[in-house]
Design an enzyme around this catalytic site. Structure first.
Site, mmCIF file in Angstrom:
data_model
loop_
_atom_site.group_PDB
_atom_site.id
_atom_site.type_symbol
_atom_site.label_atom_id
_atom_site.label_comp_id
_atom_site.label_asym_id
_atom_site.label_seq_id
_atom_site.Cartn_x
_atom_site.Cartn_y
_atom_site.Cartn_z
ATOM 1 N N ARG A 36 1.596 3.545 -3.028
ATOM 2 C CA ARG A 36 0.219 3.920 -2.715
ATOM 3 C C ARG A 36 -0.616 2.675 -2.444
ATOM 4 N NH1 ARG A 36 -0.276 7.621 -8.078
ATOM 5 N NH2 ARG A 36 0.597 5.673 -8.887
ATOM 6 N N ASP A 56 -4.090 0.673 -1.545
ATOM 7 C CA ASP A 56 -5.491 0.872 -1.925
ATOM 8 C C ASP A 56 -6.377 1.060 -0.698
ATOM 9 O OD1 ASP A 56 -4.791 0.560 -4.571
ATOM 10 O OD2 ASP A 56 -5.395 -1.551 -4.670
ATOM 11 N N ARG A 102 -3.896 -8.241 -4.775
ATOM 12 C CA ARG A 102 -5.253 -8.711 -4.489
ATOM 13 C C ARG A 102 -5.807 -9.557 -5.631
ATOM 14 N NH1 ARG A 102 -8.563 -3.638 -3.524
ATOM 15 N NH2 ARG A 102 -10.235 -5.176 -3.364
#
Length: 258
Positions: free
Chosen positions: A49, A51, A196
């Site tokens: 998944r 973001d 990130r």
């Protein structure tokens, strides 16, 4: 029958991969098109998944159907015509019933792209970052990162996460062209927000605001609250998903890849 779909997408206009109550997701958009084209509800499962705002050069999903799909160029073309311009299906092919887009995957490879020069045509595709960076020490930080397996410090909390262990294969910073810097990282799995947050921390190290010693202390602390903000989503790409031999045996050869 189970099929894999290979696709890519620009995540700028989406709230992420996963279907959500508020916001448009890539999963919901693709499911809607498949449902409309095949005439019955379609449920799809992805390798992972991504973001909100994150892109994918290569993503795999699987779906189960009662009868064989018409795997022709016309069928693929019709699906792509129904999809928005920022989502593209590259291939659909049959797999074994035991092959799973998420659980059969053995690796995920991400890149994060940074440019020192503003580009009006890639503003949502790279991070425009002007401060000078010490890439040598950032690569030393990558060596520190590779010594560890628990990445709780880099992950947002999710109640469904059972553990925070990840096996990193490589992590490094490289200039692709003058002024364009790319972070490469590959592992068997990634945690929510992990890449990130790593990039955001590495940028602090590259600017001399965080020492390598303190970086390792933060990893060992296993406390996300001690780290700063993650890097923006627009520079992050899922670029490759790896599977064991046999899973992609029926995958057509793509003529749009180098």
């Amino acid at each position: 029958m189970r099929y894999f779909i290979e696709l890519s997408y620009q995540g700028t206009n989406y709230s992420g991969w996963q279907t959500q109550a508020n916001g448009t997701s890539i999963q919901a958009t693709l499911s809607h098109v498949l449902t409309k084209r095949l005439g019955k509800p379609m449920y799809i499962v992805a390798s992972g998944r991504t973001d909100a705002g994150v892109h994918a050069r290569q993503q795999f999903v699987h779906l189960d159907v009662d009868s064989p799909l018409p795997l022709s160029d016309d069928f693929l073309y019709s699906l792509n015509c129904m999809l928005p311009p920022d989502i593209a299906i590259h291939a659909i092919f049959p797999v074994r019933d035991t092959d799973h887009a998420r659980f059969s995957a053995r690796s995920r490879y991400y890149q994060y792209h940074i440019t020192r020069h503003k580009d009006a045509f890639r503003q949502h595709l790279t991070l425009h970052f002007r401060p000078e960076l010490n890439v040598e020490i950032m690569n030393q930080a990558c060596e520190v990162l590779l010594r560890h397996r628990n990445f709780r410090s880099f992950s947002k909390f999710r109640p469904d996460v059972m553990h925070y262990e990840c096996e990193l294969t490589f992590a490094c910073w490289r200039y692709t062209t003058p002024g364009c810097l790319t972070f490469h990282i590959k592992a068997n799995r990634f945690l929510w927000g992990m890449v990130r947050t790593i990039v955001g921390t590495m940028l602090e190290i590259g600017q001399g605001r965080l020492s390598l010693e303190r970086f390792e202390e933060l990893i060992l602390a296993r406390d996300r609250s001690q780290l700063g903000a993650p890097a923006p989503a627009n520079g992050l790409y899922l670029v490759e998903v790896g599977y064991p031999d046999g899973v992609l045996a029926n995958r057509p050869v793509r003529d749009d890849m180098d």
